[in-house]
Design a protein around this motif. Structure first.
Motif, PDB file in Angstrom:
ATOM      1  N   SER A  56       0.900  -0.996   0.152  1.00  0.00           N
ATOM      2  CA  SER A  56      -0.075  -0.001   0.035  1.00  0.00           C
ATOM      3  C   SER A  56       0.901   1.232  -0.037  1.00  0.00           C
ATOM      4  N   ALA A  57       0.395   2.376  -0.557  1.00  0.00           N
ATOM      5  CA  ALA A  57       0.908   3.677  -0.409  1.00  0.00           C
ATOM      6  C   ALA A  57      -0.162   4.674  -0.374  1.00  0.00           C
ATOM      7  N   PRO A  58       0.311   5.928   0.319  1.00  0.00           N
ATOM      8  CA  PRO A  58      -0.491   6.938   0.591  1.00  0.00           C
ATOM      9  C   PRO A  58      -1.295   7.206  -0.291  1.00  0.00           C
ATOM     10  N   ASN A  59      -0.966   7.764  -1.943  1.00  0.00           N
ATOM     11  CA  ASN A  59      -1.867   7.972  -2.810  1.00  0.00           C
ATOM     12  C   ASN A  59      -2.890   7.083  -3.412  1.00  0.00           C
ATOM     13  N   PRO A  60      -2.526   5.865  -3.784  1.00  0.00           N
ATOM     14  CA  PRO A  60      -3.498   4.804  -4.096  1.00  0.00           C
ATOM     15  C   PRO A  60      -4.285   4.443  -3.036  1.00  0.00           C
ATOM     16  N   THR A  61      -3.938   4.510  -1.917  1.00  0.00           N
ATOM     17  CA  THR A  61      -4.822   4.119  -0.740  1.00  0.00           C
ATOM     18  C   THR A  61      -5.903   5.240  -0.711  1.00  0.00           C
ATOM     19  N   ARG A  62      -5.514   6.659  -0.831  1.00  0.00           N
ATOM     20  CA  ARG A  62      -6.595   7.804  -0.802  1.00  0.00           C
ATOM     21  C   ARG A  62      -7.463   7.542  -1.995  1.00  0.00           C
ATOM     22  N   PHE A  63      -7.024   7.195  -3.070  1.00  0.00           N
ATOM     23  CA  PHE A  63      -7.871   6.942  -4.237  1.00  0.00           C
ATOM     24  C   PHE A  63      -8.917   5.851  -3.902  1.00  0.00           C
ATOM     25  N   GLU A  64      -8.312   4.804  -3.259  1.00  0.00           N
ATOM     26  CA  GLU A  64      -9.335   3.572  -3.168  1.00  0.00           C
ATOM     27  C   GLU A  64     -10.351   3.991  -2.189  1.00  0.00           C
ATOM     28  N   THR A  65     -10.077   4.982  -1.083  1.00  0.00           N
ATOM     29  CA  THR A  65     -10.943   5.418  -0.142  1.00  0.00           C
ATOM     30  C   THR A  65     -11.932   6.255  -0.697  1.00  0.00           C
ATOM     31  N   ILE A  66     -11.972   7.017  -1.591  1.00  0.00           N
ATOM     32  CA  ILE A  66     -12.999   7.667  -2.435  1.00  0.00           C
ATOM     33  C   ILE A  66     -13.676   6.764  -3.376  1.00  0.00           C
ATOM     34  N   LEU A  67     -13.055   6.043  -3.930  1.00  0.00           N
ATOM     35  CA  LEU A  67     -13.793   4.870  -4.821  1.00  0.00           C
ATOM     36  C   LEU A  67     -14.632   3.993  -3.861  1.00  0.00           C
ATOM     37  N   SER A  68     -14.252   3.627  -2.777  1.00  0.00           N
ATOM     38  CA  SER A  68     -15.171   2.920  -1.905  1.00  0.00           C
ATOM     39  C   SER A  68     -16.351   3.731  -1.647  1.00  0.00           C
ATOM     40  N   ALA A  69     -16.431   4.868  -1.346  1.00  0.00           N
ATOM     41  CA  ALA A  69     -17.459   5.864  -1.207  1.00  0.00           C
ATOM     42  C   ALA A  69     -18.350   5.878  -2.439  1.00  0.00           C
ATOM     43  N   LEU A  70     -17.838   5.932  -3.504  1.00  0.00           N
ATOM     44  CA  LEU A  70     -18.698   6.117  -4.778  1.00  0.00           C
ATOM     45  C   LEU A  70     -19.286   4.779  -5.295  1.00  0.00           C
ATOM     46  N   LEU A  71     -18.560   3.625  -5.208  1.00  0.00           N
ATOM     47  CA  LEU A  71     -18.871   2.454  -5.511  1.00  0.00           C
ATOM     48  C   LEU A  71     -19.899   1.466  -4.569  1.00  0.00           C
ATOM     49  N   LYS A  72     -19.900   2.001  -3.368  1.00  0.00           N
ATOM     50  CA  LYS A  72     -20.665   1.468  -2.387  1.00  0.00           C
ATOM     51  C   LYS A  72     -20.223  -0.068  -2.060  1.00  0.00           C
ATOM     52  N   GLY A  73     -18.960  -0.135  -2.275  1.00  0.00           N
ATOM     53  CA  GLY A  73     -18.327  -1.463  -1.671  1.00  0.00           C
ATOM     54  C   GLY A  73     -16.757  -1.115  -1.428  1.00  0.00           C
ATOM     55  N   SER A  74     -15.978  -2.197  -0.891  1.00  0.00           N
ATOM     56  CA  SER A  74     -14.633  -1.684  -0.836  1.00  0.00           C
ATOM     57  C   SER A  74     -13.934  -2.046  -2.024  1.00  0.00           C
ATOM     58  N   ALA A  75     -13.171  -1.111  -2.430  1.00  0.00           N
ATOM     59  CA  ALA A  75     -12.552  -0.961  -3.835  1.00  0.00           C
ATOM     60  C   ALA A  75     -10.965  -1.066  -3.537  1.00  0.00           C
ATOM     61  N   LEU A  76     -10.472  -1.747  -4.738  1.00  0.00           N
ATOM     62  CA  LEU A  76      -9.053  -1.982  -4.759  1.00  0.00           C
ATOM     63  C   LEU A  76      -8.355  -1.525  -6.144  1.00  0.00           C
ATOM     64  N   SER A  77      -7.365  -0.705  -6.192  1.00  0.00           N
ATOM     65  CA  SER A  77      -6.992  -0.257  -7.484  1.00  0.00           C
ATOM     66  C   SER A  77      -5.686  -1.121  -7.991  1.00  0.00           C
ATOM     67  N   TYR A  78      -5.703  -1.236  -9.092  1.00  0.00           N
ATOM     68  CA  TYR A  78      -4.792  -2.240 -10.072  1.00  0.00           C
ATOM     69  C   TYR A  78      -3.867  -1.379 -11.084  1.00  0.00           C
ATOM     70  N   SER A  79      -3.103  -1.817 -11.898  1.00  0.00           N
ATOM     71  CA  SER A  79      -2.048  -1.139 -12.791  1.00  0.00           C
ATOM     72  C   SER A  79      -2.965  -1.046 -13.996  1.00  0.00           C
TER      73      SER A  79
END
Length: 394
Positions: A66-89
């Motif tokens: 994990s790293a601060p910037n992708p984690t922040r991105f995933e935190t916002i996406l989780s709120a938008l998608l209404k589920g726990s979100a993970l990012s990929y390359s």
């Protein structure tokens, strides 16, 4: 908070808990490795850590975890998608992760994006995964199998009934993955209609500026979220810090971008549809130019369906991507070069309008087809641009 906040508010504030500095715009972190605590009493060996410790959003060890910037991105996406979100390359990395998680014996899939078929071919080579058509009978599926439903579908922008495919999958103990790239949050919520996993090529509307490559998976099952996180550590298909930072920047304007793009596309499609079906147009009219060049238009907004499922599934708009089919292959080849505000390039979802002679990147598509990804330009300017190009080609 006494009420459910909107997507624009989520895009701007879902990550407030991660603000550890006074910067209003989140800083970009380039480090791949992070210092452990200076307090020996606070050091927890990895064998003693829980999954929650490993998946912390505020402490980081190494950027493959994990790293601060992708984690922040995933935190916002989780709120938008209404589920726990993970990012990929990339979006295909996200599909690879989903199939690694579920490891199905059979997968039911339509034509859709050719890259997904490439990922499936890898699994077929390694595991014997059998590919079935999207319209296969439910009896062809068994427990643990997968339906991969892309809706709206690439490249045409027409839609499928998520609820019907969820019922089909679940009746056999199979799972439904919905690729909702063409209809991001605000336009469509696949979880509402029975999806088990939601997938996005985040390079498109989450990035939104044609400068981010990423994929996203979201699930409402915590055990799947933990397993996906652990799998990603070893598959290694993580977003970079720059991409995570750009993704957060993009999500700040996400809702207003998608709404405008969807409205622009719907207006263009409505105009083209009306022009194409105008009876006996005057020889020098715009409708005559459209009819001389185009054979068909494809988009969910003009799609004929039984029942009201489409309006319920996409109540706020039908997506910013549509396709047109020309009467001759020659016209499809030449049309992009006659346009001023449509850039001839693959991909979609950026703020600029793109047009692609689709055969440039898809080997099996009809060579008369062009895919259009509508941007933020004034839609009347886009219409006028099309008219002058049609007149020249007609």
């Amino acid at each position: 908070m006494s009420h459910s906040v909107g997507n624009s508010t989520r895009s701007l504030h879902a990550d407030d808990a991660l603000n550890v500095v006074s910067d209003v715009a989140p800083p970009m972190h380039l480090s791949t490795t992070f210092r452990y605590s200076d307090d020996p009493a606070a050091l927890v060996p990895v064998a003693d850590q829980t999954s929650s410790d490993l998946m912390s959003t505020t402490s980081h060890v190494y950027s493959r975890l994990s790293a601060p910037n992708p984690t922040r991105f995933e935190t916002i996406l989780s709120a938008l998608l209404k589920g726990s979100a993970l990012s990929y390359s990339s979006g295909l990395s996200a599909l690879h992760a989903a199939l690694t998680l579920l490891n199905p014996r059979r997968i039911s899939i339509g034509d859709g994006y050719h890259g997904c078929h490439g990922v499936i071919a890898l699994f077929t080579r390694l595991t014997g995964l059998q590919k079935l058509g999207l319209d296969c009978p439910a009896e062809s599926l068994e427990a643990g199998d997968v339906i991969l439903l892309e809706t709206p579908v690439n490249p045409k922008g027409t839609a499928f009934d998520i609820s019907a495919f969820a019922q089909k999958a679940h009746s056999r103990g199979a799972y439904l993955i919905v690729d909702s790239t063409f209809a991001p949050p605000g336009l469509q919520d696949p979880f509402q209609w029975g999806a088990d996993l939601v997938m996005h090529s985040g390079s498109k509307y989450f990035g939104g500026h044609s400068d981010v490559l990423c994929g996203v998976l979201a699930t409402q099952r915590e055990d799947w979220h933990r397993q996906l996180f652990q799998d990603r550590v070893y598959i290694g298909s993580v977003m970079g810090s720059m991409e995570g930072w750009l993704g957060v920047r993009s999500l700040r304007t996400f809702e207003v971008r998608v709404q405008r793009q969807s409205e622009n596309a719907t207006r263009l499609v409505a105009w083209l549809h009306e022009a194409l079906h105008t009876p006996s147009p005057a020889p020098d009219s715009d409708a005559a130019a459209v009819q001389a060049v185009l054979a068909a238009i494809y988009h969910a907004s003009i799609q004929s369906v039984e029942g009201d499922w489409l309006q319920k599934q996409m109540p706020n708009g039908f997506g910013p991507v549509f396709s047109i089919s020309t009467r001759e292959e020659r016209v499809a080849r030449h049309l992009p070069s006659k346009l001023h505000f449509f850039q001839h390039a693959t991909s979609l979802g950026g703020v600029e309008t793109l047009i692609e002679w689709r055969t440039m990147s898809d080997a099996i598509v009809d060579r008369r087809l062009l895919r259009i990804s509508v941007g933020l330009e004034n839609w009347e300017d886009l219409r006028a641009d099309l008219v002058q190009a049609f007149r020249e080609l007609a």
